[in-house]
Motif scaffolding. Sequence first.
Motif, PDB file in Angstrom:
ATOM      1  N   THR A  32       0.984  -1.313  -0.248  1.00 43.43           N
ATOM      2  CA  THR A  32      -0.001  -0.261  -0.053  1.00 43.43           C
ATOM      3  C   THR A  32       0.858   1.639   0.515  1.00 43.43           C
ATOM      4  N   VAL A  33       1.776   1.167   0.812  1.00 43.77           N
ATOM      5  CA  VAL A  33       2.936   2.364   0.174  1.00 43.77           C
ATOM      6  C   VAL A  33       4.338   2.048  -1.048  1.00 43.77           C
ATOM      7  N   SER A  34       4.502   0.365  -0.828  1.00 46.07           N
ATOM      8  CA  SER A  34       5.610   0.892  -1.780  1.00 46.07           C
ATOM      9  C   SER A  34       5.623  -0.667  -2.712  1.00 46.07           C
ATOM     10  N   GLU A  35       6.151  -0.771  -3.938  1.00 45.73           N
ATOM     11  CA  GLU A  35       5.762  -1.725  -4.618  1.00 45.73           C
ATOM     12  C   GLU A  35       6.890  -2.025  -5.679  1.00 45.73           C
ATOM     13  N   ASP A  69       4.811  -6.902   8.108  1.00 42.95           N
ATOM     14  CA  ASP A  69       4.540  -7.212   6.059  1.00 42.95           C
ATOM     15  C   ASP A  69       4.555  -6.208   5.277  1.00 42.95           C
ATOM     16  N   THR A  70       6.060  -5.781   4.765  1.00 43.75           N
ATOM     17  CA  THR A  70       6.232  -5.113   4.191  1.00 43.75           C
ATOM     18  C   THR A  70       7.378  -5.340   2.696  1.00 43.75           C
ATOM     19  N   VAL A  71       7.209  -4.616   2.060  1.00 43.07           N
ATOM     20  CA  VAL A  71       7.891  -5.735   0.832  1.00 43.07           C
ATOM     21  C   VAL A  71       9.083  -5.379   1.422  1.00 43.07           C
ATOM     22  N   ASP A  72       9.627  -5.148   2.485  1.00 41.50           N
ATOM     23  CA  ASP A  72      10.786  -5.354   3.253  1.00 41.50           C
ATOM     24  C   ASP A  72      11.358  -6.695   3.792  1.00 41.50           C
ATOM     25  N   PHE A  73      10.306  -6.863   3.856  1.00 42.26           N
ATOM     26  CA  PHE A  73       9.798  -8.997   4.516  1.00 42.26           C
ATOM     27  C   PHE A  73      10.824 -10.202   3.508  1.00 42.26           C
ATOM     28  N   PRO A  74      10.064  -9.839   1.841  1.00 47.62           N
ATOM     29  CA  PRO A  74      10.586 -11.014   1.196  1.00 47.62           C
ATOM     30  C   PRO A  74      12.172 -10.702   0.872  1.00 47.62           C
ATOM     31  N   SER A  75      12.770  -8.845   0.524  1.00 46.17           N
ATOM     32  CA  SER A  75      13.802  -8.920   0.562  1.00 46.17           C
ATOM     33  C   SER A  75      14.625  -9.656   1.484  1.00 46.17           C
ATOM     34  N   VAL A  76      13.881  -9.422   2.597  1.00 46.33           N
ATOM     35  CA  VAL A  76      15.177  -9.751   3.563  1.00 46.33           C
ATOM     36  C   VAL A  76      15.501 -11.247   3.683  1.00 46.33           C
ATOM     37  N   ASN A 240      -0.271  -6.627   3.629  1.00 47.68           N
ATOM     38  CA  ASN A 240      -1.542  -5.444   5.281  1.00 47.68           C
ATOM     39  C   ASN A 240      -0.172  -5.180   6.488  1.00 47.68           C
ATOM     40  N   SER A 241       0.841  -4.655   6.719  1.00 50.06           N
ATOM     41  CA  SER A 241       1.503  -4.519   8.041  1.00 50.06           C
ATOM     42  C   SER A 241       0.143  -4.192   8.871  1.00 50.06           C
ATOM     43  N   GLU A 242      -1.053  -3.928   9.228  1.00 46.92           N
ATOM     44  CA  GLU A 242      -1.771  -3.897  10.161  1.00 46.92           C
ATOM     45  C   GLU A 242      -1.710  -4.724  10.855  1.00 46.92           C
ATOM     46  N   ARG A 243      -3.069  -4.334  11.796  1.00 42.67           N
ATOM     47  CA  ARG A 243      -3.963  -5.772  12.670  1.00 42.67           C
ATOM     48  C   ARG A 243      -4.687  -5.741  11.658  1.00 42.67           C
ATOM     49  N   PRO A 244      -5.414  -7.241  11.214  1.00 45.48           N
ATOM     50  CA  PRO A 244      -6.255  -7.864  10.029  1.00 45.48           C
ATOM     51  C   PRO A 244      -7.522  -7.310  11.036  1.00 45.48           C
ATOM     52  N   THR A 245      -7.843  -6.768  11.214  1.00 48.12           N
ATOM     53  CA  THR A 245      -9.524  -6.044  11.493  1.00 48.12           C
ATOM     54  C   THR A 245     -10.558  -5.968   9.879  1.00 48.12           C
ATOM     55  N   PRO A 246     -11.550  -6.669  10.310  1.00 51.64           N
ATOM     56  CA  PRO A 246     -12.798  -6.529   9.400  1.00 51.64           C
ATOM     57  C   PRO A 246     -12.372  -5.223   8.247  1.00 51.64           C
ATOM     58  N   ALA A 247     -12.751  -4.197   8.796  1.00 53.87           N
ATOM     59  CA  ALA A 247     -12.711  -2.802   8.023  1.00 53.87           C
ATOM     60  C   ALA A 247     -11.576  -2.165   7.339  1.00 53.87           C
ATOM     61  N   MET A 249      -9.197  -4.980   6.522  1.00 53.22           N
ATOM     62  CA  MET A 249      -9.448  -6.537   5.312  1.00 53.22           C
ATOM     63  C   MET A 249     -10.473  -6.218   4.098  1.00 53.22           C
ATOM     64  N   PHE A 250     -11.689  -5.769   4.738  1.00 48.69           N
ATOM     65  CA  PHE A 250     -13.019  -5.039   3.636  1.00 48.69           C
ATOM     66  C   PHE A 250     -11.992  -3.764   2.854  1.00 48.69           C
ATOM     67  N   ALA A 251     -11.292  -3.086   3.459  1.00 51.19           N
ATOM     68  CA  ALA A 251     -10.643  -1.543   2.503  1.00 51.19           C
ATOM     69  C   ALA A 251      -9.660  -2.376   1.737  1.00 51.19           C
ATOM     70  N   LEU A 252      -9.261  -3.319   1.461  1.00 46.32           N
ATOM     71  CA  LEU A 252      -7.674  -3.814   1.198  1.00 46.32           C
ATOM     72  C   LEU A 252      -8.505  -4.717   0.150  1.00 46.32           C
ATOM     73  N   MET A 253      -9.838  -5.352   0.528  1.00 47.68           N
ATOM     74  CA  MET A 253     -10.484  -6.132  -1.020  1.00 47.68           C
ATOM     75  C   MET A 253     -11.379  -5.031  -1.916  1.00 47.68           C
ATOM     76  N   ASN A 254     -11.619  -3.957  -1.482  1.00 49.12           N
ATOM     77  CA  ASN A 254     -12.312  -2.813  -2.390  1.00 49.12           C
ATOM     78  C   ASN A 254     -10.699  -2.135  -3.165  1.00 49.12           C
ATOM     79  N   ARG A 255      -9.963  -1.889  -2.504  1.00 47.71           N
ATOM     80  CA  ARG A 255      -8.788  -1.538  -2.963  1.00 47.71           C
ATOM     81  C   ARG A 255      -8.127  -2.548  -4.429  1.00 47.71           C
TER      82      ARG A 255
END
Length: 522
Positions: A32-35, A69-76, A240-247, A249-255
């Motif tokens: 959501t911030v980097s690709e 969980d950001t793009v730095d995780f798979p890189s490291v 998703n680096s945030e806590r996986p609340t319903p709000a 997860m639904f926001a990420l699904m919509n985006r």
Amino acid sequence: MIETSGAYNAVTYLLDRNIDEGRSQKLAYTDTVSELTYGQLQQQTCRVANLLRRLGVRREERVAMIMLDTVDFPSVFLGAMRAGIVPVPLNTLLTADQYAYVLADCRARVLFVSEALYPSVKDIVGRMSDLECVVVSGKNAFGHKLLSEELKGESDVFATVATHADEPAFWLYSSGSTGMPKGVRHLHSNLAATAETYAKQVLGIREDDVCLSAAKLFFAYGLGNALTFPMSVGATTVLNSERPTPAVMFALMNRYNPSIFYGVPTLFAAMLHDEASKDERAGKRLRICTSAGEALPESVGHAWKARFGVDILDGVGSTELLHIFLSNAPGDVKYGSSGRPVPGYKVRLVNEAGADVADGEVGELLVDAPSAGEGYWNQRSKSRRTFEGHWTRTGDKYVRDADGRYTFCGRSDDMFKVSGIWVSPFEVESALITHPAVLEAAVVPEADSEGLLKPKAFIVLRADAEKRGLDEALKEYVKQKIGVWKYPRWIETVDALPKTATGKIQRFKLRDDGAATGHGQA
């Protein structure tokens, strides 16, 4: 199956193969911030490998990761394995004392930590005898090294170390639902084993899939969902680096409109019952959902399918076996069961004497898995009890029906007898949550005045529940649903149930609390 004998590095299979097959410009990750495209990810992993070499970390030594969980995780993670170094991702919700225990246990030379998580370790890093360097992912290094700055001067070319297929590639620490976590040593060949079995033969994962996992990358389930599986086919993953609340997860699904959504039972239930999200949909591309961590209640599966028109493939996996080994499959779903063995895995149900049990009888689940870890670090006696040659003991009690489906009955240490008959806490919990007043439930054994064990229930109520007379109504409800002897003799209403970071109910805490506080309301 990919050939993984002899010289083999998992990064070649997961990442470099995508470049060779023309996916250099394909989007691998967004947070959501980097690709990062696959080509950019390859370059980043080479820079990380060069950084670790500059820091003096040698092949087979460990580096710890306390990373969001950001793009730095798979890189490291992949960068360390490219260098033949062993990454150890850690639960991001541990206490300082738990981090101190794990860091000392794995003897990590370097710690990679997300900026937001550094406060949880700032007081212990200076007293870890093996830890020589802290590298922070973010903008504030707190006096240590900043990952982004360190990588700027590193080359994006690195000769991948010719590790062995049977060489430890990474460690994962068990979630610690019954005590301090244990370090499971996984091999370079284990990752491909899960991708070529569950991901390709059950999920049918494709290059055009967009994957979204509520489970985090430090968890075995999340690592497969968001790294091994999508990278095995060149798919795209939303982190998703945030806590996986319903709000959230639904926001990420919509985006991002994912096609595969990996969840856990508590999240699926919360998303279904969240009043603020009751009008949210799950995206037009969504074609499959999966669940693991704990058994999915039948009522939740049916309700999800009715609302979103997509099945949840419930399955069971473990840190020791890396991912799911029993699962429902597309077109072959029976809610309330864990499905059938994943292709490539063999299972047995055995009694206390080690003999196979018949259909309809409860037994402990043993698995012969191509993805099994090689044992626990510095836990020889526990390794010998769990890893028995080809077979791994799961500690789960299951029953198999005549159609070859397996249904979860509970953990071996959670099962107990009432009037001489085995009672599964999960079965009682599943009955309770079908009542319209109950959101979540956990059941543990409690001794009555005669010293005999009976079920005690801890429940979380829905916001609109009518509490008057509810306890007696719930007891009668359970009697009618699953049997007179199985109903909870005591019911205690709580605000929340104790859980691990991966959503598993920590029943041992409820048992301990019950012993300390006495019976709930009878």
